[in-house]
Structure formats: structure tokens, C-alpha cells
Design a protein around this motif. Structure first.
Motif, mmCIF file in Angstrom:
data_model
loop_
_atom_site.group_PDB
_atom_site.id
_atom_site.type_symbol
_atom_site.label_atom_id
_atom_site.label_comp_id
_atom_site.label_asym_id
_atom_site.label_seq_id
_atom_site.Cartn_x
_atom_site.Cartn_y
_atom_site.Cartn_z
ATOM 1 N N PHE A 46 12.157 0.244 1.605
ATOM 2 C CA PHE A 46 11.831 0.678 0.247
ATOM 3 C C PHE A 46 11.167 2.054 0.262
ATOM 4 O O PHE A 46 10.587 2.463 1.265
ATOM 5 N N ASP A 47 11.256 2.734 -0.909
ATOM 6 C CA ASP A 47 10.555 4.020 -1.061
ATOM 7 C C ASP A 47 9.167 3.797 -1.662
ATOM 8 O O ASP A 47 8.266 4.608 -1.496
ATOM 9 N N LEU A 48 9.091 2.713 -2.460
ATOM 10 C CA LEU A 48 7.825 2.431 -3.147
ATOM 11 C C LEU A 48 7.579 0.926 -3.126
ATOM 12 O O LEU A 48 8.465 0.132 -3.473
ATOM 13 N N ILE A 49 6.365 0.529 -2.709
ATOM 14 C CA ILE A 49 5.971 -0.881 -2.794
ATOM 15 C C ILE A 49 4.721 -0.957 -3.662
ATOM 16 O O ILE A 49 3.744 -0.226 -3.438
ATOM 17 N N LEU A 50 4.788 -1.815 -4.669
ATOM 18 C CA LEU A 50 3.655 -2.004 -5.589
ATOM 19 C C LEU A 50 3.072 -3.375 -5.304
ATOM 20 O O LEU A 50 3.812 -4.364 -5.222
ATOM 21 N N CYS A 51 1.745 -3.450 -5.172
ATOM 22 C CA CYS A 51 1.165 -4.723 -4.735
ATOM 23 C C CYS A 51 -0.191 -5.000 -5.374
ATOM 24 O O CYS A 51 -1.130 -4.215 -5.238
ATOM 25 N N ASN A 52 -0.247 -6.110 -6.088
ATOM 26 C CA ASN A 52 -1.503 -6.645 -6.617
ATOM 27 C C ASN A 52 -1.727 -7.949 -5.863
ATOM 28 O O ASN A 52 -1.247 -9.003 -6.278
ATOM 29 N N PRO A 53 -2.400 -7.896 -4.689
ATOM 30 C CA PRO A 53 -2.390 -9.055 -3.787
ATOM 31 C C PRO A 53 -3.235 -10.226 -4.282
ATOM 32 O O PRO A 53 -4.181 -10.029 -5.059
ATOM 33 N N ARG B 237 14.109 2.853 -4.586
ATOM 34 C CA ARG B 237 14.124 1.454 -4.101
ATOM 35 C C ARG B 237 12.691 0.928 -4.145
ATOM 36 O O ARG B 237 11.837 1.346 -3.361
ATOM 37 N N ILE B 238 12.464 0.039 -5.092
ATOM 38 C CA ILE B 238 11.076 -0.376 -5.374
ATOM 39 C C ILE B 238 10.917 -1.878 -5.137
ATOM 40 O O ILE B 238 11.739 -2.678 -5.600
ATOM 41 N N LEU B 239 9.843 -2.239 -4.427
ATOM 42 C CA LEU B 239 9.518 -3.659 -4.206
ATOM 43 C C LEU B 239 8.225 -4.003 -4.936
ATOM 44 O O LEU B 239 7.201 -3.329 -4.751
ATOM 45 N N ASP B 240 8.291 -5.055 -5.764
ATOM 46 C CA ASP B 240 7.101 -5.626 -6.408
ATOM 47 C C ASP B 240 6.678 -6.785 -5.509
ATOM 48 O O ASP B 240 7.288 -7.858 -5.531
ATOM 49 N N LEU B 241 5.662 -6.564 -4.685
ATOM 50 C CA LEU B 241 5.259 -7.525 -3.638
ATOM 51 C C LEU B 241 4.164 -8.448 -4.176
ATOM 52 O O LEU B 241 3.062 -7.998 -4.485
ATOM 53 N N GLY B 242 4.461 -9.748 -4.269
ATOM 54 C CA GLY B 242 3.566 -10.703 -4.945
ATOM 55 C C GLY B 242 3.769 -10.531 -6.435
ATOM 56 O O GLY B 242 2.860 -10.201 -7.185
ATOM 57 N N ILE C 181 -3.558 -2.403 -5.905
ATOM 58 C CA ILE C 181 -4.758 -2.531 -6.743
ATOM 59 C C ILE C 181 -5.634 -3.645 -6.170
ATOM 60 O O ILE C 181 -5.128 -4.657 -5.677
ATOM 61 N N GLY C 182 -6.940 -3.431 -6.221
ATOM 62 C CA GLY C 182 -7.849 -4.474 -5.740
ATOM 63 C C GLY C 182 -9.209 -4.370 -6.412
ATOM 64 O O GLY C 182 -9.563 -3.310 -6.931
ATOM 65 N N ASN C 183 -9.924 -5.481 -6.379
ATOM 66 C CA ASN C 183 -11.320 -5.436 -6.848
ATOM 67 C C ASN C 183 -12.097 -4.471 -5.970
ATOM 68 O O ASN C 183 -11.888 -4.428 -4.765
ATOM 69 N N ARG C 184 -13.010 -3.728 -6.575
ATOM 70 C CA ARG C 184 -13.797 -2.742 -5.828
ATOM 71 C C ARG C 184 -14.423 -3.322 -4.566
ATOM 72 O O ARG C 184 -14.394 -2.730 -3.500
#
Ligand SMILES: C[S@@+](CC[C@H](N)C(=O)[O-])C[C@H]1O[C@@H](n2cnc3c(N)ncnc32)[C@H](O)[C@@H]1O
Length: 367
Positions: free
Chosen positions: A292-299, A226-231, A332-335
């Protein structure tokens, strides 16, 4: 005018816990309300009102349209607080039916000029000759493109005098254009994907793959259900997640209705099943109890013109609430944003699993 200010002062921003110094309206709202006092009775279409300053203070509103869930919910909440009856707010101009009742359009200038252009193109095909469009803006957020786009679609443009650093830009439709001269949605190919993506005009990185997203796509984990693509933007991350987790159910969440629409169209172009979609703010627990089991987020790092990490932080908190125990949030985010510090505070754990000169990818498990 006194009555108008009375209502403006009662409005609230949504979400409520943002910077208390930010007001739910601006001088551009005040300026257009002042102007419309001389046009009482004209049928008005309102596009991109923020929290209801226009919706509740214009005399004869035909329709209210916004792509933003935050505005949709903010206006709805304020209507309840003020005891105002509110006709349904629409998330697309395609849902507007009573074009013949519209004498004036008020379109608050958005940050995204592709979206501005797309809307103005659309209006030029729907409105009758002589209809006025008024674009209120704070001068510091008023690019030249606004004048160029209005002029090429409507004809002559002019402006009000400036007041409190705000201005109104006007256009009057000289001749209804017969065909819709828009380039949106864009249909684009991305490296590594065999099918093109359809990107509506208000979607993040609509003409090319963002470099952060590109790096994120190289680091999508497998073994999740169960995967959520957040944003989600155009859904490219969720689509990649489904390609490497073929058994998974994919959900998309975004604040922009056009993003949700793009993600859905793109996903269905790839797969036979339908994605689950959420037009929402982050993953606000006021509306959701899905897990969800996995949330992927590029905010994102801005909401309209307000820059900051407040949305990312809300997304991290909401992700924590929405993960099953043992579930993974991958960000993922800018350093330089130092997300790992905040993530550690929320999850009690954060680990950098990949990095390059610009970006870091961080994993957090819900224990
Ligand atoms: C950096 S983009 C990432 C888009 C896509 N995942 C990608 O990597 O190409 C951030 C996304 O967050 C969405 N967004 C902004 N504020 C949001 C909020 N409050 N709640 C949900 N989504 C939001 C934006 O519309 C945008 O699509």
C-alpha cells in the motif's frame, strides 16, 4: 476428565508471542466441559470458543461459529497441531444450516453485550422449544445484562455453582419466537456523511461516531492510490479516504467478521466499485503480501477482555511490512499511549501532524 485436561494443556494461543502467562482456556471452559460430560451425544452448537478448548472436547459438535479471526485461526492451527479433523468454522450464525440437530448451544459470554443480545435474539428464532443455551463466563466478566437478555428471549434462567471464579448461566427456550426482535444491524447517520451507515452488532462504536475517529476523519491525506484502512470497524475511515482520493483502491482489514461485513455494505452504498477486504489479525504477513501507499489506523486497545497496546504494536509492525518504500502510515491514538516512541523504533521516523486535548495523529514514512 483426565482426557479433557490432556487436550487443554496441548492447546496454544494465537498469536503465539503474547504474554506467556495467558492460558488458551479458562475455568469457564473447564466448567462447561465438566457439565457436558453428563450430556454426551447431545448435538452442540459452539459460539465464540477461543482456541479450541470446547471444539476439541465436546462429543457431538454440530457447528462452530465465531466472529473473531483470531479464534478462527487459533482453532484451525490447534486442530492441525493435535491432528484433529475439523469441519469448517463459520463466521456467522446465518451460515448454520442444521438447526434441527442442535440440542444444546454453548455461547461463551463475549465482552460486547450488543453482540450477546443479537446472538441470543437470533437463536430464539431458530432453535426448537426446549433447547438449552449455556453461557460460560468468568464471574468478573459476567454482567447483569446476560441474565436480562436470556430471560427476555428464552424464559427462565438459572446458574451453576461457582467454581474457580467461573459460572455457567443457563436458559431453556420456552417458546420459539416467531419474528426476530432484534435492533441489529443499526442504521445510523454520522455528521458530515450524506448516507447512513449499517453497523452490525459486534462493530466498534456502532451507535455513534467515536470521538477519536471524528478527529481522524478531519485529517485524511490526499494524493494516494492504494489505501488500507487497518482495523476498519464500519469502514468510515476508508470511505472518507475514498471520498478525498476518488481514484484510490480501498482495502479494509479487521479481526471481526461483522466489521468486514459492515465496511463492505457501507462502502458499496457510497461507491460503484467493490472494496478489497481482509478478515485477518492485524495484517499478519503469514497471510498477506499486498503493498500500500497509505495505511490509516485507529488501533484497538483491547482484545476481548485483555487490555494493552500489543495489538497496536503488531499493527504498526505489519503496516511497516505492507507499505511501499516512501509510503505513509497515519495513526491516531490517545495522548497518554505514547505511540510515537514505538513508531519511531519501527520506522526510524515519526511526526505528530495534529493534536487536540485527547488525541494525537502521527505520521511515519517507510524510508
Ligand atoms: C478503535 S477501532 C477503530 C474502528 C474504525 N477504524 C473507526 O475509527 O471507527 C479498532 C478496530 O480494530 C479491530 N481489531 C481489533 N483487534 C484486531 C486485530 N488483531 N486485527 C485487526 N483488527 C483488529 C476492531 O475490531 C476494531 O474494528
Amino acid at each position: 476428565m483426565d482426557k479433557i485436561f490432556e487436550d487443554l494443556s496441548k492447546l496454544e494461543r494465537y498469536p503465539k508471542d503474547q504474554d506467556v502467562n495467558l492460558r488458551p482456556y479458562d475455568a469457564a471452559d473447564e466448567l462447561v466441559l465438566e457439565y457436558l460430560l453428563q450430556h454426551r451425544g447431545a448435538g452442540v452448537l459452539i459460539i465464540e470458543d477461543r482456541f479450541g478448548a470446547l471444539t476439541f472436547n465436546i462429543d457431538n459438535v454440530v457447528d462452530v461459529v465465531t466472529d473473531s479471526f483470531i479464534s478462527f485461526h487459533g482453532i484451525t492451527k490447534n486442530a492441525k497441531n493435535l491432528g484433529r479433523e475439523l469441519r469448517p468454522i463459520k463466521k456467522s450464525l446465518e451460515d448454520v444450516k442444521e438447526w434441527d440437530k442442535i440440542d444444546i448451544v454453548v455461547f461463551k459470554v463475549p465482552k460486547n453485550m450488543s453482540y450477546f443480545e443479537d446472538v441470543i435474539n437470533f437463536l430464539a428464532t431458530k432453535l426448537t422449544e426446549g433447547t438449552e443455551v449455556i453461557c460460560p463466563a468468568m464471574i468478573k466478566h459476567l454482567p447483569k445484562t446476560v441474565f436480562e437478555v436470556l430471560e427476555s428471549n428464552f424464559g427462565k434462567t438459572w446458574t451453576s455453582l461457582a467454581k474457580k471464579k467461573a459460572r455457567l448461566v443457563f436458559g431453556k427456550l420456552e417458546k420459539n419466537s416467531v419474528s426476530r426482535l432484534t435492533k441489529y444491524p443499526l442504521v445510523v447517520n454520522f455528521d458530515g456523511f450524506v448516507k447512513p451507515f449499517t453497523n452490525y452488532s459486534n462493530v466498534f462504536s456502532r451507535s455513534k461516531l467515536d470521538i477519536g475517529t471524528r478527529f481522524f476523519l478531519e485529517n485524511i491525506p490526499t494524493g494516494y492510490r492504494r489505501i488500507l484502512d487497518l482495523g476498519c470497524g464500519n469502514g468510515v475511515v476508508g470511505i472518507k479516504a475514498k471520498l478525498v482520493n476518488p481514484e484510490a483502491d480501498i482495502s479494509f482489514a479487521d479481526e471481526s467478521a461483522m466489521a468486514i461485513r459492515s465496511a463492505k455494505v457501507n462502502f458499496e452504498n457510497y461507491f460503484a466499485d467493490e472494496p478489497i477486504t481482509f478478515w485477518t489479525n492485524c495484517f499478519d504477513s503469514e497471510f498477506h503480501d499486498e503493498k500500500f501507499d497509505l495505511i490509516l489506523c485507529n488501533p484497538p486497545f483491547h482484545q476481548q477482555t485483555i487490555v494493552g497496546d500489543f495489538i497496536a504494536l503488531q499493527m504498526f509492525n505489519d503496516a511497516f511490512q505492507s507499505l511501499e518504500r516512501g509510503g505513509l502510515l497515519r495513526v491516531i491514538g490517545n495522548r497518554h499511549l505514547n505511540y510515537h516512541i514505538k513508531l519511531k523504533q519501527i520506522f526510524g521516523d515519526s511526526k505528530t501532524i495534529a493534536s487536540n486535548s485527547k488525541f494525537v495523529i502521527i505520521d511515519c514514512h517507510k524510508r
